[in-house]
Scaffold this motif. Structure first.
Motif, PDB file in Angstrom:
ATOM      1  N   ILE A   1       0.839  -1.203   0.000  1.00 22.33           N
ATOM      2  CA  ILE A   1       0.000   0.000   0.000  1.00 22.33           C
ATOM      3  C   ILE A   1       0.869   1.246   0.000  1.00 22.33           C
ATOM      4  CG2 ILE A   1      -1.719   1.287   1.314  1.00 22.33           C
ATOM      5  CD1 ILE A   1      -2.788  -1.358   2.357  1.00 22.33           C
TER       6      ILE A   1
ATOM      7  N   ARG B   1       2.482   1.677  -3.319  1.00 23.34           N
ATOM      8  CA  ARG B   1       1.526   2.163  -4.312  1.00 23.34           C
ATOM      9  C   ARG B   1       1.371   3.682  -4.213  1.00 23.34           C
ATOM     10  NH1 ARG B   1      -1.339   0.828  -9.023  1.00 23.34           N
ATOM     11  NH2 ARG B   1      -3.138   2.230  -9.133  1.00 23.34           N
ATOM     12  N   ALA B   2       1.291   4.204  -3.005  1.00 19.72           N
ATOM     13  CA  ALA B   2       1.171   5.648  -2.821  1.00 19.72           C
ATOM     14  C   ALA B   2       2.417   6.378  -3.311  1.00 19.72           C
ATOM     15  CB  ALA B   2       0.914   5.970  -1.355  1.00 19.72           C
TER      16      ALA B   2
ATOM     17  N   HIS C   1       2.291   6.008  -7.401  1.00 19.81           N
ATOM     18  CA  HIS C   1       1.157   6.673  -8.052  1.00 19.81           C
ATOM     19  C   HIS C   1       0.559   7.714  -7.090  1.00 19.81           C
ATOM     20  CE1 HIS C   1       1.563   2.770 -10.086  1.00 19.81           C
ATOM     21  NE2 HIS C   1       1.023   3.343 -11.165  1.00 19.81           N
TER      22      HIS C   1
ATOM     23  N   SER D   1      -3.536   8.092  -6.315  1.00 21.25           N
ATOM     24  CA  SER D   1      -3.921   7.743  -4.949  1.00 21.25           C
ATOM     25  C   SER D   1      -4.629   8.905  -4.267  1.00 21.25           C
ATOM     26  CB  SER D   1      -2.679   7.342  -4.143  1.00 21.25           C
ATOM     27  OG  SER D   1      -2.041   6.211  -4.716  1.00 21.25           O
TER      28      SER D   1
ATOM     29  N   SER E   1      -4.348   5.405   7.225  1.00 18.99           N
ATOM     30  CA  SER E   1      -3.893   5.915   5.932  1.00 18.99           C
ATOM     31  C   SER E   1      -2.663   6.807   6.078  1.00 18.99           C
ATOM     32  CB  SER E   1      -5.019   6.692   5.264  1.00 18.99           C
ATOM     33  OG  SER E   1      -5.419   7.785   6.082  1.00 18.99           O
TER      34      SER E   1
ATOM     35  N   ALA F   1       5.260   5.752   2.260  1.00 25.33           N
ATOM     36  CA  ALA F   1       5.514   6.215   0.896  1.00 25.33           C
ATOM     37  C   ALA F   1       6.485   7.390   0.885  1.00 25.33           C
ATOM     38  CB  ALA F   1       4.199   6.614   0.237  1.00 25.33           C
TER      39      ALA F   1
ATOM     40  N   ALA G   1      -4.032  10.411   0.178  1.00 26.04           N
ATOM     41  CA  ALA G   1      -3.102   9.535  -0.540  1.00 26.04           C
ATOM     42  C   ALA G   1      -3.111   8.129   0.043  1.00 26.04           C
ATOM     43  CB  ALA G   1      -1.692  10.129  -0.503  1.00 26.04           C
TER      44      ALA G   1
ATOM     45  N   ALA H   1      -4.445   4.719  -1.953  1.00 26.16           N
ATOM     46  CA  ALA H   1      -3.561   3.563  -2.134  1.00 26.16           C
ATOM     47  C   ALA H   1      -4.156   2.316  -1.494  1.00 26.16           C
ATOM     48  CB  ALA H   1      -2.192   3.872  -1.533  1.00 26.16           C
TER      49      ALA H   1
ATOM     50  N   SER I   1      -6.891   1.000  -3.857  1.00 24.41           N
ATOM     51  CA  SER I   1      -6.362   0.404  -5.086  1.00 24.41           C
ATOM     52  C   SER I   1      -5.733  -0.954  -4.814  1.00 24.41           C
ATOM     53  CB  SER I   1      -5.343   1.356  -5.735  1.00 24.41           C
ATOM     54  OG  SER I   1      -5.934   2.591  -6.049  1.00 24.41           O
ATOM     55  N   VAL I   2      -4.930  -1.055  -3.774  1.00 23.35           N
ATOM     56  CA  VAL I   2      -4.221  -2.322  -3.492  1.00 23.35           C
ATOM     57  C   VAL I   2      -5.180  -3.390  -2.995  1.00 23.35           C
ATOM     58  CG1 VAL I   2      -2.479  -3.388  -2.018  1.00 23.35           C
ATOM     59  CG2 VAL I   2      -2.028  -1.176  -3.085  1.00 23.35           C
TER      60      VAL I   2
END
Length: 388
Positions: free
Chosen positions: A267, A270-271, A274, A278, A320, A327, A375, A379, A382-383
C-alpha cells in the motif's frame, strides 16, 4: 344651477376604488448551458497540487488541492476542490464538491453544488441547474438556482430566483431586488423576516431559533507571563507531544506491517509510485463512504452496515497516514539510492519524521494531514481491490 352643482358635488368628490398591490413576480431560473465534454487526452482525470493552482485546459474530472484554486477551463464532469480560496470561473457539466475559506462560483453549473466554507458566493454570472447545499458563515446568492436550496449559514444575502424549495437556517438575512422563490420555504431564524416571506410563492414554515448569549469575558489583571510559563517549557511540551505522536504511529505501523507483511507494505509503495492517482481516489472515497454509511443508517434496514462503514472509515483515516509516511520514506530513501526499495519498517521510520513535523504547523499542517490521508486512502483502496 347652484342647487344642481351642490347635488353632484358629493358624487364627484367620491374617491376611486383602491388598486390592489401587484404580487411579486416569480422569475424562473435560466437553465445553464452544458459545456462540451472534452475528448481524447483532455478527457483524463486531472489532479493538481501546488501553492496556487490554475486549471486552464478542458478536463473531464478535476481534483485540486492547494492554497488558491482557480478553475479557468471547462470541466466535463465533476470537480473536487479543496483550498483556502476557490474561484470557479468556467462551466462545470457535473457536480461541484468544494471546501474553502472563500468560495466563489462565477459560471454555469449543470449538476449540484456542495459547498462548505467561511464565505460562499454565487455571483450574478453563475447559474445552477441542480441543487445547492451550503454550510458556511455567510452565503451570498445572486445567481439563479433551478433546484432546491439547503443551507445552514450565519448570514444570507438572497438576491436570485430559485425554482425549487428552500430550507435554510440562518442568523441574519438581507433580501435584494432579484430574490424570488417559486417553491416552499422552511427557515429557522431568531425572528420572522417579512421581506423574505413576501418573495415566496409557495407555503412558508418558520421556526424560531434561540441564540444563546455569550458570557461576559472576565478581565485578567494578573501577570500573564507567570501563567503561560517560560518559552523553554512551551518548546519542551511541543517536542514531547510530537515525539509521542511519532512513537504511537510508528508502533501501530510496525504492528500492521508485521501482521500484514508484503500485502500491507504494497500500500505504501503504491502511494509512492502513483501519488496523484492515490490522492484523487482517496478524495472520492472520503466524500462517498461517509455519505453512503449515513444513508444506510437513516434507512434503518442496513443499519449495521452503516455503523460498520463509519467505524472502518474512522480507522482508515488514522491508518492511511501510516501508509503515506511509508511512501514518503520510500521517496526520501530513493533520493540517496535511486531505484532501490528498502525495508518498509525503515521507510516508515524515516517518513514519519517530516510528516509529523508538517502536520504540526499552524495552517500548512491541515493541508499536509489531508494530503497524507487522501493519498493513503486511495492507495489502500487500489491495493486491496486488486488483491481481492
Amino acid at each position: 344651477m347652484t342647487l344642481a352643482l351642490a347635488l353632484i358635488a358629493p358624487v364627484m368628490a367620491q374617491p376611486a376604488d383602491p388598486t390592489p398591490p401587484e404580487p411579486v413576480e416569480q422569475v424562473a431560473p435560466v437553465a445553464p448551458v452544458a459545456p462540451v465534454a472534452p475528448s481524447g487526452r483532455e478527457a483524463a482525470v486531472r489532479t493538481l497540487m501546488d501553492q496556487r493552482v490554475e486549471s486552464k485546459d478542458p478536463v473531464n474530472d478535476l481534483f485540486a488541492l492547494a492554497q488558491d484554486v482557480s478553475v479557468l477551463g471547462p470541466v466535463g464532469d465533476n470537480a473536487f476542490l479543496l483550498a483556502q480560496s476557490v474561484d470557479v470561473d468556467a462551466p462545470v457539466a457535473g457536480d461541484i464538491y468544494v471546501m474553502g475559506e472563500k468560495v466563489t462560483i462565477d459560471s454555469a453549473v449543470v449538476g449540484d453544488v456542495y459547498a462548505m466554507g467561511a464565505v460562499v458566493e454565487v455571483t450574478s454570472n453563475a447559474s445552477i441547474q441542480g441543487n445547492l447545499r451550503v454550510a458556511a458563515a455567510e452565503l451570498v446568492l445572486r445567481g439563479p438556482v433551478a433546484g432546491r436550496v439547503n443551507a445552514d449559514v450565519g448570514r444570507l444575502t438572497f438576491g436570485a430566483p430559485v425554482a425549487g424549495d428552500m430550507n435554510v437556517g440562518l442568523g441574519e438575512i438581507e433580501v435584494e431586488d432579484g430574490a424570488a422563490l417559486a417553491g416552499d420555504l422552511q427557515y429557522a431564524a431568531p425572528a420572522r423576516s417579512p421581506d423574505l416571506e413576501s418573495r415566496v410563492a409557495g407555503e412558508v414554515e418558520f421556526t424560531e431559533r434561540v441564540v444563546e448569549e455569550e458570557e461576559p469575558v472576565m478581565e485578567v489583571t494578573e501577570d500573564l507571563e507567570e501563567d503561560e510559563g517560560s518559552t523553554l517549557g512551551s518548546v519542551l511540551w511541543w517536542g514531547s507531544m510530537r515525539t509521542w505522536g511519532y512513537l504511537t504511529k510508528l508502533l501501530v505501523g510496525v504492528v500492521l506491517l508485521l501482521l500484514g507483511g508484503e500485502r500491507l507494505a504494497a500500500i505504501g509503495r503504491r502511494a509512492a509510485s502513483h501519488p496523484g492517482q492515490s490522492l484523487g481516489v482517496g478524495f472520492i472515497a472520503a466524500c462517498v463512504v461517509p455519505v453512503v454509511s449515513l444513508g444506510a443508517i437513516v434507512t434503518i434496514a442496513p443499519f449495521p452496515l452503516g455503523v460498520l462503514g463509519l467505524t472502518l472509515f474512522a480507522a482508515a483515516l488514522y491508518v492511511s497516514q501510516i501508509f503515506a509516511a511509508q511512501a514518503l520514506g520510500d521517496l526520501l530513501l530513493q533520493r540517496f539510492q535511486p531505484g532501490a526499495i528498502g525495508s518498509p519498517y525503515l521507510s516508515l521510520a524515516v517518513g514519519l519524521v517530516p510528516l509529523v513535523a508538517l502536520c504540526s504547523l499552524p495552517w500548512l499542517g491541515n493541508l499536509a494531514w489531508l494530503a497524507a490521508t487522501f493519498a493513503g486512502l486511495g492507495a489502500m483502496w487500489s491495493v486491496l481491490r486488486g488483491q481481492a
